[in-house]
Design a protein around this motif. Structure first.
Motif, PDB file in Angstrom:
ATOM      1  N   VAL A 141       0.851  -1.187   0.037  1.00 47.44           N
ATOM      2  CA  VAL A 141      -0.173   0.009  -0.059  1.00 47.44           C
ATOM      3  C   VAL A 141       0.831   1.164  -0.103  1.00 47.44           C
ATOM      4  CG1 VAL A 141      -1.722   1.314   1.201  1.00 47.44           C
ATOM      5  CG2 VAL A 141      -1.878  -1.214   1.212  1.00 47.44           C
ATOM      6  N   GLY A 142       0.788   1.865  -0.872  1.00 46.38           N
ATOM      7  CA  GLY A 142       1.299   3.325  -1.028  1.00 46.38           C
ATOM      8  C   GLY A 142       3.095   3.282  -1.009  1.00 46.38           C
ATOM      9  N   LEU A 143       3.440   2.063  -1.554  1.00 48.02           N
ATOM     10  CA  LEU A 143       5.002   2.015  -1.355  1.00 48.02           C
ATOM     11  C   LEU A 143       5.718   3.033  -2.086  1.00 48.02           C
ATOM     12  CD1 LEU A 143       6.410  -0.283   0.238  1.00 48.02           C
ATOM     13  CD2 LEU A 143       6.883  -1.394  -2.027  1.00 48.02           C
ATOM     14  N   THR A 144       6.553   3.560  -1.498  1.00 49.02           N
ATOM     15  CA  THR A 144       7.453   4.964  -2.216  1.00 49.02           C
ATOM     16  C   THR A 144       8.856   4.726  -1.912  1.00 49.02           C
ATOM     17  OG1 THR A 144       5.589   6.247  -2.069  1.00 49.02           O
ATOM     18  CG2 THR A 144       7.623   7.218  -2.326  1.00 49.02           C
ATOM     19  N   LYS A 145       9.546   4.834  -2.967  1.00 49.92           N
ATOM     20  CA  LYS A 145      11.113   4.810  -2.755  1.00 49.92           C
ATOM     21  C   LYS A 145      11.950   5.884  -3.725  1.00 49.92           C
ATOM     22  CE  LYS A 145      15.098   3.943  -1.184  1.00 49.92           C
ATOM     23  NZ  LYS A 145      15.703   4.161   0.047  1.00 49.92           N
ATOM     24  N   SER A 146      12.391   6.789  -3.216  1.00 56.34           N
ATOM     25  CA  SER A 146      13.240   7.712  -4.239  1.00 56.34           C
ATOM     26  C   SER A 146      14.646   7.605  -4.236  1.00 56.34           C
ATOM     27  CB  SER A 146      12.915   9.158  -4.207  1.00 56.34           C
ATOM     28  OG  SER A 146      12.457   9.564  -3.031  1.00 56.34           O
ATOM     29  N   PHE A 147      15.362   7.739  -5.026  1.00 54.34           N
ATOM     30  CA  PHE A 147      16.880   7.850  -4.849  1.00 54.34           C
ATOM     31  C   PHE A 147      17.224   9.326  -5.411  1.00 54.34           C
ATOM     32  CE2 PHE A 147      16.255   3.531  -5.892  1.00 54.34           C
ATOM     33  CZ  PHE A 147      16.488   2.951  -4.826  1.00 54.34           C
ATOM     34  N   GLY A 148      17.821  10.153  -4.444  1.00 53.26           N
ATOM     35  CA  GLY A 148      17.905  11.736  -4.862  1.00 53.26           C
ATOM     36  C   GLY A 148      16.546  12.295  -5.077  1.00 53.26           C
ATOM     37  N   GLY A 149      16.644  12.708  -6.196  1.00 52.19           N
ATOM     38  CA  GLY A 149      15.261  13.226  -6.451  1.00 52.19           C
ATOM     39  C   GLY A 149      14.313  12.280  -7.575  1.00 52.19           C
ATOM     40  N   GLY A 160      10.662   1.066 -12.271  1.00 54.02           N
ATOM     41  CA  GLY A 160      10.783   0.771 -10.760  1.00 54.02           C
ATOM     42  C   GLY A 160      10.334  -0.685 -10.489  1.00 54.02           C
ATOM     43  N   LYS A 161      10.266  -1.639 -11.524  1.00 50.13           N
ATOM     44  CA  LYS A 161      10.042  -3.024 -11.035  1.00 50.13           C
ATOM     45  C   LYS A 161      11.118  -3.625  -9.962  1.00 50.13           C
ATOM     46  CE  LYS A 161      10.346  -4.649 -15.303  1.00 50.13           C
ATOM     47  NZ  LYS A 161      10.851  -3.590 -15.969  1.00 50.13           N
ATOM     48  N   PHE A 215      10.979  -1.962  -6.551  1.00 48.38           N
ATOM     49  CA  PHE A 215       9.843  -2.498  -5.930  1.00 48.38           C
ATOM     50  C   PHE A 215       9.885  -3.859  -5.419  1.00 48.38           C
ATOM     51  CE2 PHE A 215       5.913  -4.962  -6.236  1.00 48.38           C
ATOM     52  CZ  PHE A 215       5.183  -4.090  -5.437  1.00 48.38           C
ATOM     53  N   PHE A 216      10.641  -4.641  -6.215  1.00 45.29           N
ATOM     54  CA  PHE A 216      11.076  -5.945  -5.688  1.00 45.29           C
ATOM     55  C   PHE A 216      11.951  -5.982  -4.371  1.00 45.29           C
ATOM     56  CE2 PHE A 216      12.058 -10.309  -7.419  1.00 45.29           C
ATOM     57  CZ  PHE A 216      10.835 -10.566  -8.048  1.00 45.29           C
ATOM     58  N   ASN A 217      12.906  -5.033  -4.729  1.00 40.89           N
ATOM     59  CA  ASN A 217      13.680  -4.722  -3.367  1.00 40.89           C
ATOM     60  C   ASN A 217      13.023  -4.287  -2.243  1.00 40.89           C
ATOM     61  OD1 ASN A 217      15.758  -6.041  -4.582  1.00 40.89           O
ATOM     62  ND2 ASN A 217      16.731  -4.262  -5.735  1.00 40.89           N
ATOM     63  N   CYS A 218      12.203  -3.538  -2.407  1.00 40.91           N
ATOM     64  CA  CYS A 218      11.501  -3.049  -1.328  1.00 40.91           C
ATOM     65  C   CYS A 218      10.902  -4.069  -0.693  1.00 40.91           C
ATOM     66  CB  CYS A 218      10.539  -1.964  -1.563  1.00 40.91           C
ATOM     67  SG  CYS A 218      11.345  -0.261  -2.011  1.00 40.91           S
ATOM     68  N   VAL A 219      10.155  -5.014  -1.295  1.00 37.34           N
ATOM     69  CA  VAL A 219       9.084  -5.937  -0.913  1.00 37.34           C
ATOM     70  C   VAL A 219       9.975  -6.970   0.016  1.00 37.34           C
ATOM     71  CG1 VAL A 219       7.730  -7.743  -1.480  1.00 37.34           C
ATOM     72  CG2 VAL A 219       7.308  -5.653  -2.544  1.00 37.34           C
ATOM     73  N   THR A 220      11.171  -7.122  -0.608  1.00 36.33           N
ATOM     74  CA  THR A 220      12.044  -8.365   0.045  1.00 36.33           C
ATOM     75  C   THR A 220      12.914  -7.750   1.104  1.00 36.33           C
ATOM     76  OG1 THR A 220      13.632  -7.816  -1.921  1.00 36.33           O
ATOM     77  CG2 THR A 220      11.823  -9.887  -1.878  1.00 36.33           C
ATOM     78  N   GLY A 221      12.864  -6.502   1.303  1.00 37.84           N
ATOM     79  CA  GLY A 221      13.536  -5.876   2.670  1.00 37.84           C
ATOM     80  C   GLY A 221      15.142  -5.507   1.782  1.00 37.84           C
ATOM     81  N   MET A 222      15.418  -5.703   0.748  1.00 42.89           N
ATOM     82  CA  MET A 222      16.849  -5.360   0.462  1.00 42.89           C
ATOM     83  C   MET A 222      17.124  -3.782   0.480  1.00 42.89           C
ATOM     84  SD  MET A 222      18.071  -8.347  -0.167  1.00 42.89           S
ATOM     85  CE  MET A 222      19.468  -8.275  -0.971  1.00 42.89           C
ATOM     86  N   ILE A 223      15.894  -3.277   0.290  1.00 38.13           N
ATOM     87  CA  ILE A 223      15.668  -1.493   0.151  1.00 38.13           C
ATOM     88  C   ILE A 223      14.716  -1.183   1.029  1.00 38.13           C
ATOM     89  CG2 ILE A 223      15.505   0.321  -1.121  1.00 38.13           C
ATOM     90  CD1 ILE A 223      16.518  -0.849  -3.659  1.00 38.13           C
ATOM     91  N   LYS A 224      15.205  -0.120   2.032  1.00 39.09           N
ATOM     92  CA  LYS A 224      13.865   0.262   2.791  1.00 39.09           C
ATOM     93  C   LYS A 224      13.086   1.316   2.139  1.00 39.09           C
ATOM     94  CE  LYS A 224      16.040  -2.201   6.091  1.00 39.09           C
ATOM     95  NZ  LYS A 224      15.651  -3.458   5.842  1.00 39.09           N
ATOM     96  N   HIS A 267      12.134   9.472  -8.330  1.00 39.03           N
ATOM     97  CA  HIS A 267      11.057   8.495  -7.667  1.00 39.03           C
ATOM     98  C   HIS A 267      11.129   7.118  -8.350  1.00 39.03           C
ATOM     99  CE1 HIS A 267       9.112  11.321  -5.203  1.00 39.03           C
ATOM    100  NE2 HIS A 267       9.267  12.188  -5.874  1.00 39.03           N
ATOM    101  N   ALA A 268      11.721   6.208  -7.942  1.00 32.78           N
ATOM    102  CA  ALA A 268      11.852   4.804  -8.388  1.00 32.78           C
ATOM    103  C   ALA A 268      10.553   4.209  -8.394  1.00 32.78           C
ATOM    104  CB  ALA A 268      13.145   4.233  -8.172  1.00 32.78           C
ATOM    105  N   VAL A 269      10.004   4.246  -7.106  1.00 36.19           N
ATOM    106  CA  VAL A 269       8.705   3.613  -7.043  1.00 36.19           C
ATOM    107  C   VAL A 269       7.979   4.779  -6.258  1.00 36.19           C
ATOM    108  CG1 VAL A 269       7.522   1.869  -5.575  1.00 36.19           C
ATOM    109  CG2 VAL A 269       9.704   1.423  -6.613  1.00 36.19           C
ATOM    110  N   ARG A 270       6.581   5.017  -6.814  1.00 37.39           N
ATOM    111  CA  ARG A 270       5.923   6.056  -6.551  1.00 37.39           C
ATOM    112  C   ARG A 270       4.579   5.696  -5.923  1.00 37.39           C
ATOM    113  NH1 ARG A 270       5.945  11.611  -9.365  1.00 37.39           N
ATOM    114  NH2 ARG A 270       7.331  10.311 -10.654  1.00 37.39           N
ATOM    115  N   ASP A 271       4.063   5.539  -4.641  1.00 39.70           N
ATOM    116  CA  ASP A 271       2.981   5.277  -4.096  1.00 39.70           C
ATOM    117  C   ASP A 271       2.148   3.811  -4.932  1.00 39.70           C
ATOM    118  OD1 ASP A 271       0.674   5.607  -2.774  1.00 39.70           O
ATOM    119  OD2 ASP A 271      -0.591   7.197  -4.352  1.00 39.70           O
TER     120      ASP A 271
END
Lengths: 394, 251
Positions: B15-23, B49-50, B53-62, B25-29
């Protein structure tokens, strides 16, 4: 399609049978040789003090065994996880000074002080490890060096407590013993400590924990993605490694009786541990000890021959260069590979007659069309016969 | 193996997963629900952002914001090994194996380790070796078990990686480009394996560029563009969605 170098026997043929027999015949021999080598090695170590011509050689022997202890202790971290610490002398120094100060200032008896100092090193290592293991690779090397340098400065500067550069005299545990007897006792004590370390290393090597550590060495992120709690594993290995190094340091203090920060917290000592372990082979139980035997004997010899010059350091550097260039995996794997090359039943290409090959291909094409993709590519990449690999089944 | 699938159709959702590197937005909402027990495909143009997204789900990236829920439990920001132990196995885009370990050792390293007191147990116990061998037979590389993994071909390494993931008995398997860089015959083989494993009740989440594979394999397709889902549905529905065509072809 199979070709003559294919390691996979086709289903339904007796292709596997010769291998199995070879394995059955080859394995016990390997084991017998290994056990015999171990027995001879232990006997030589035990007999060494009675065979030496004078106390000087005996004390050189003690230095070598103490090097073997530190290199083996280092290998709990360096060998299993691949984290190269150049600053392991920090724990050696802490163990040595801990033992000495506990005897002098707390009045503990020698070996109680030794154990307590080991426990203290263990406790100190936990926060240090948590901090140091946040980084990998070259950064970890730098952090480990920084730690030993900090301790060197502290122990030099804090003279009122540590004796500073004047040194710290550690009372002898057996004041009644004459010098040769003192050496003899300590030779066996170091050998016993080494034996304990080797047993622990062996136990970890074959355990699930050890497999996890080796996975970290190979690919840390992948290991974690497979469910290995990498941070805790590394920390445990680090603490075990440091504690054993500290115990070796404490033992050294009891034996030598005189400590100086410049020698205990020395980058050189830390580098020797790395050199010895690499030279012997970090993936092997006896690798670091073998490396210590070679480097340690060499160092003692050079010191004797060239006295006060720094030539022994040059020789050490040359040795390190040669190892990295020609035997990156160490002596044990290099020798093993050499033996394999001249070994009898170990041609890299299995010889198959044309008739056999034809028969096999016929069976294979009947039997496993779906497997073909995997096994054709396998053919090119599977030069060794199963026989030789089985020997490694420790 | 599935352990009594929850009645809901969702086991993994964000839900609403978001991750940006610098400016950037690799994964946005990104709010995505994966179908339990199905083969889910995640597709999208490069840079959509696939993998992040994958790395966020598996915890490799916060992730910076948002939540990841697995079987009703919030697993956001858990360490990767905890997520793996919870039952999500993953492969990597550029296949990752332990190069200097043999194929069998690779498998034994992937044994599920949750009980601490078993840690000093011998790694080479018969039960686990049998399990490892059975899985190697299944992916078709059992004859290579004593070969160092670095000597395997890339396709064989991919199969080994998949077998290793299966060693942990994951309930959900995330594959990052399983068909990338392997020959067509092997693509077919991997596809068949995924279908068989799915039939046994494992949920799949596959990032893939090979459209043929995606369309023939998956039950549910999610299309990513610029860091979030823009369309989802059955392969047929997605293929005719104008937004998808626009994202891919820029028309």
């Amino acid at each position: 399609m199979l070709n003559a170098s294919d390691a996979r026997p086709a289903p339904g043929t007796s292709g596997r049978a010769p291998d199995d027999r070879a394995v059955a015949a080859g394995r016990p021999w390997g084991r017998i040789v290994r056990v015999a080598a171990l027995v001879v090695g232990v006997a030589l170590v035990l007999a060494f003090p009675t065979m030496v011509p004078n106390a000087y050689i005996l004390s050189a022997g003690i230095v070598v065994v103490s090097y073997a202890c530190t290199a083996t202790a280092w290998n709990f971290m360096g060998g299993f996880t691949g984290y190269v610490s150049l600053g392991h002398a920090a724990f050696f120094g802490l163990g040595a000074y801990g033992t000495g100060l506990l005897i002098r200032d707390v009045g503990l008896s020698s070996f109680v002080a030794w154990i307590v100092a080991g426990a203290l090193v263990l406790l100190v290592t936990i926060p240090v490890g948590i901090a140091a293991l946040r980084v990998r690779g070259a950064s970890f090397v730098i952090v480990s060096i920084a730690f030993v340098l900090i301790l060197l400065l502290v122990f030099q500067a804090w003279g009122s407590f540590t004796g500073g550069s004047d040194g710290l005299v550690v009372p002898r545990p057996f004041p009644d013993l004459l010098r040769p007897e003192h050496h003899q006792v300590f030779f066996y004590l170091f050998a016993a400590l080494l034996a304990v370390m080797l047993v622990v290393w062996w136990a970890i090597d074959r355990s699930r924990f050890g497999t996890g550590l080796k996975a970290i060495r190979e690919d840390e992120d992948k290991a974690q993605a497979l469910g290995i709690p990498t941070r805790n594993y590394k920390l445990v290995a680090y603490v075990v490694s440091a504690t054993f190094t500290g115990l070796a340091g404490g033992m050294y203090a009891l034996w030598f009786g005189d400590l100086d920060p410049i020698f205990q917290f020395s980058i050189m000592l830390g580098s020797y541990m790395v050199l010895m372990a690499l030279l012997g082979g970090v993936r092997h139980l006896f690798g670091p000890a073998l490396g210590a035997l070679i480097v340690g004997s060499g160092l003692e010899y050079f010191k004797l021959e060239f006295g006060d010059t720094q030539l022994h350091l040059v020789a050490t550097a040359l040795l390190l260069g040669l190892v990295v260039l020609f035997m990156p995996d160490g002596i044990i794997p290099a020798v093993r590979a050499l033996l394999k090359r001249f070994g009898p039943e170990d041609s890299s290409i299995r010889e198959v007659t044309a008739a056999e090959l034809l028969e096999r291909n016929r069976t294979a094409s009947h039997d496993a069309p779906s497997r073909d993709t995997a096994s054709t590519t396998a053919a090119a990449t599977a030069p060794a016969t199963p026989t030789t690999r089985q020997e490694d089944g420790r | 193996m599935t352990t009594a699938a929850p009645p809901a159709t969702r086991n993994l959702e964000t839900v609403g997963l978001t991750k940006s590197f610098g400016g950037v937005h690799a994964v946005r909402d990104a709010t995505v629900t994966f179908r339990h027990g199905k083969i889910n495909a995640l597709i999208g143009p490069n840079g959509s952002g696939k993998t992040t997204f994958f790395n966020c789900v598996t915890g490799m990236i916060k992730p910076d914001a948002g939540t990841v829920t697995f079987r009703g439990e919030d697993i956001t920001r858990r360490a990767p090994h905890k997520i793996a132990q919870a039952g999500i196995g993953r492969s990597f885009q550029l296949c990752r194996i332990f190069p200097r370990m043999t194929v069998l050792e690779n498998m034994l390293a992937a044994v599920r380790r949750t009980r601490r007191r078993e840690l000093l147990k011998g790694a080479r116990n018969a039960e686990e070796i049998d399990k490892a061998r059975a899985l190697l037979v299944r992916v078709g590389i059992d004859h290579l078990e004593n070969i160092e993994a670095r000597n395997l071909s890339y396709g064989q390494q991919k199969l080994l990686e998949l077998a290793g993931v299966l060693m942990g008995d994951p309930d959900t398997i995330m594959l990052d480009e399983p068909a990338g860089g392997v020959n067509p015959a092997l693509v077919g083989r991997i596809g068949t394996l995924v279908q068989e494993l799915n039939a046994e009740g494992r949920t799949f989440l596959v990032v893939e560029h090979n459209m043929e594979m995606v369309m023939s394999l998956s039950h549910h397709v999610i299309v990513f563009d610029r860091g979030g889902p823009i369309a989802e549905g059955s392969p047929a529905v997605v293929q005719s969605d104008p937004r998808v065509l626009e994202a891919y072809l820029g028309v």
